[in-house]
Design a protein around this motif. Structure first.
Motif, PDB file in Angstrom:
ATOM      1  N   VAL A 109     -20.134  73.729  79.070  1.00 13.67           N
ATOM      2  CA  VAL A 109     -20.383  75.056  79.605  1.00 13.67           C
ATOM      3  C   VAL A 109     -21.695  75.487  79.152  1.00 13.67           C
ATOM      4  CG1 VAL A 109     -17.996  75.588  80.419  1.00 13.67           C
ATOM      5  CG2 VAL A 109     -19.105  76.578  78.375  1.00 13.67           C
ATOM      6  N   SER A 110     -22.330  76.630  79.732  1.00 11.37           N
ATOM      7  CA  SER A 110     -23.522  77.104  79.139  1.00 11.37           C
ATOM      8  C   SER A 110     -23.206  77.870  78.165  1.00 11.37           C
ATOM      9  CB  SER A 110     -24.179  77.845  80.242  1.00 11.37           C
ATOM     10  OG  SER A 110     -23.658  79.111  80.674  1.00 11.37           O
ATOM     11  N   VAL A 111     -24.212  78.079  77.122  1.00 13.59           N
ATOM     12  CA  VAL A 111     -23.884  79.131  75.914  1.00 13.59           C
ATOM     13  C   VAL A 111     -23.392  80.433  76.616  1.00 13.59           C
ATOM     14  CG1 VAL A 111     -24.924  80.255  74.173  1.00 13.59           C
ATOM     15  CG2 VAL A 111     -25.519  77.804  74.762  1.00 13.59           C
ATOM     16  N   ALA A 112     -24.116  81.017  77.647  1.00 13.76           N
ATOM     17  CA  ALA A 112     -23.776  82.200  78.038  1.00 13.76           C
ATOM     18  C   ALA A 112     -22.217  82.365  78.557  1.00 13.76           C
ATOM     19  CB  ALA A 112     -24.738  82.812  79.657  1.00 13.76           C
ATOM     20  N   THR A 113     -21.934  81.196  79.339  1.00 14.62           N
ATOM     21  CA  THR A 113     -20.653  81.182  79.705  1.00 14.62           C
ATOM     22  C   THR A 113     -19.416  81.086  78.682  1.00 14.62           C
ATOM     23  OG1 THR A 113     -21.113  79.874  81.711  1.00 14.62           O
ATOM     24  CG2 THR A 113     -18.778  79.579  81.192  1.00 14.62           C
ATOM     25  N   ALA A 114     -19.763  80.421  77.400  1.00 11.19           N
ATOM     26  CA  ALA A 114     -18.937  80.222  76.342  1.00 11.19           C
ATOM     27  C   ALA A 114     -18.749  81.595  75.828  1.00 11.19           C
ATOM     28  CB  ALA A 114     -19.591  79.218  75.464  1.00 11.19           C
ATOM     29  N   ARG A 115     -19.827  82.413  75.661  1.00 10.22           N
ATOM     30  CA  ARG A 115     -19.787  83.445  74.873  1.00 10.22           C
ATOM     31  C   ARG A 115     -18.921  84.453  75.850  1.00 10.22           C
ATOM     32  NH1 ARG A 115     -23.406  85.286  70.891  1.00 10.22           N
ATOM     33  NH2 ARG A 115     -25.026  83.763  70.417  1.00 10.22           N
ATOM     34  N   ALA A 116     -19.298  84.380  77.191  1.00 12.82           N
ATOM     35  CA  ALA A 116     -18.479  85.321  78.002  1.00 12.82           C
ATOM     36  C   ALA A 116     -16.815  85.129  77.991  1.00 12.82           C
ATOM     37  CB  ALA A 116     -19.131  85.173  79.462  1.00 12.82           C
TER      38      ALA A 116
ATOM     39  N   SER B 175     -22.729  74.766  69.866  1.00 13.71           N
ATOM     40  CA  SER B 175     -21.773  73.713  69.568  1.00 13.71           C
ATOM     41  C   SER B 175     -20.731  73.927  70.554  1.00 13.71           C
ATOM     42  CB  SER B 175     -21.549  73.415  68.251  1.00 13.71           C
ATOM     43  OG  SER B 175     -22.421  73.127  67.663  1.00 13.71           O
ATOM     44  N   VAL B 176     -20.018  74.970  70.746  1.00 15.63           N
ATOM     45  CA  VAL B 176     -18.952  75.232  71.392  1.00 15.63           C
ATOM     46  C   VAL B 176     -19.373  75.034  72.963  1.00 15.63           C
ATOM     47  CG1 VAL B 176     -17.438  77.379  72.506  1.00 15.63           C
ATOM     48  CG2 VAL B 176     -18.144  77.172  69.867  1.00 15.63           C
TER      49      VAL B 176
END
Length: 362
Positions: free
Chosen positions: A123-130, A116-117
């Motif tokens: 953005v991609s999930v990987a980008t959001a996490r990073a 959801s973020v």
């Protein structure tokens, strides 16, 4: 519930139905490893959920964004130069970046998924996490806290080329503004929590305003004064002085209203002393009647009376002098007119008292 032949069971974590294993082995209580791990964290007291009444970090940063945006708008209306406009815009952009990090962290604390973020931020999930992982966000927020401490100890709101007297006036007005707001708060009988709820500000932000830790924008001051049952006119000039804003040109009525407002504001900041107490503090320069007239604003006081009143309520006459001069300047301007040339009287030829002049021939 299930039988020995399997069937379906209800997950103790999310309450979803799931296929239960058959046979004599241990029955499963959770539908997935994720539900089982979440339940284990909750049992161990390691839940990642924030307390229900915890104040979101993003909200306090959003309040600062409001202040910065209003300051940029005022600079635009004030025809500020490009350097100041861009400096304010950079501060606004930087605080916006901090807000995004805090808003994501607040959402994650409420249980919002990374999917959801990522969708909300495009953005991609990987980008959001990073970009917004817990460690990264906390590092940014710690950096912001250090910057704010440094800014608080620097006279950022007062230009360095301003005379020392001007910087001192800003500091005095900030303290008097906070004292006046504190007096209104005391008189209102409201708790800070109640004031915060009525103004949609955070309790910590209201506390900082009342403790001179923060000089808010005028819309915030106006809102606080109205909630506390005061008159915004009494604090407008003090706020302008605290911000280093020069008085705007006014007509006589406007200038007189502002002068009376700031005198009443100083009286409020002093704790609303009685007329008798102000008279005594003036060392006889003002009798009780004169004090009453100054507070009522029925007449424009002389500078001697104005200065004596300001001193009696703990103010500094030099800070109020521009407001008093504005009243008299506007009054003189209203009286400054060019008189029409007087018409010469037509002499009566039969008046023997008229001055000698050429008489018509008989």
């Amino acid at each position: 519930m299930t039988d020995d032949n399997g069937g379906f069971a209800q997950c103790q974590g999310c309450s979803a139905q799931f296929p239960q294993n058959a046979g004599r082995g241990r029955r499963r209580a959770y539908c997935s490893r994720a539900c089982r791990s979440r339940a284990q964290r909750q049992r161990d007291g390691r839940s990642r959920q924030a307390p229900h009444n915890a104040l979101p970090i993003g909200r306090s940063i959003a309040e600062e964004l409001y202040s910065l945006a209003f300051g940029l708008l005022e600079a635009e209306y004030g025809d500020a130069d490009l350097e100041e406009l861009l400096s304010r815009a950079r501060s606004l952009a930087k605080e916006t970046d901090y807000y995004i990090s805090a808003a994501v962290r607040d959402a994650r604390q409420k249980g919002v998924s990374w999917e959801s973020v990522a969708s909300g931020a495009a953005v991609s999930v990987a980008t959001a996490r990073a970009r917004w992982g817990e460690a990264q966000v906390m590092r940014r927020l710690q950096m912001r806290a250090v910057e704010r401490v440094a800014a608080r100890h620097a006279p950022a709101s007062v230009p360095e080329d301003r005379p020392k007297e001007g910087r001192e006036a800003v500091g005095r007005a900030s303290r008097q503004l906070a004292a006046a707001l504190s007096q209104l708060h005391q008189d209102s009988g409201l708790m800070i929590r109640e004031v915060a709820e009525s103004t949609e500000l955070s309790p910590s932000y209201v506390s900082r305003i009342l403790s001179v830790d923060r000089t808010p924008t005028w819309p915030v001051v106006h809102q606080l004064v109205k909630v506390l049952g005061g008159d915004p006119v009494e604090l407008r000039v003090l706020w302008e002085i605290a911000q280093g804003v020069p008085p705007a040109p006014q007509d006589f009525i406007g200038a007189a209203t502002r002068l009376n407002g700031v005198l009443r504001g100083l009286h409020l900041a002093a704790g609303n002393p009685t007329v008798k107490e102000v008279s005594e503090q003036s060392n006889g320069a003002l009798d009780p009647t004169a004090v009453e007239e100054i507070l009522a604003g029925t007449e424009v006081p002389t500078w001697e009376d104005t200065g004596a009143f300001v001193i009696a309520v703990g103010g500094h006459p030099a800070d109020i002098r521009p407001q008093w001069e504005a009243v008299y300047s506007s009054m003189l301007g209203a009286c400054d007119f060019v008189p029409k040339p007087a018409a010469l009287p037509v002499p009566d030829p039969h008046d023997s008292t008229a001055p000698d002049q050429e008489r018509p021939a008989s």
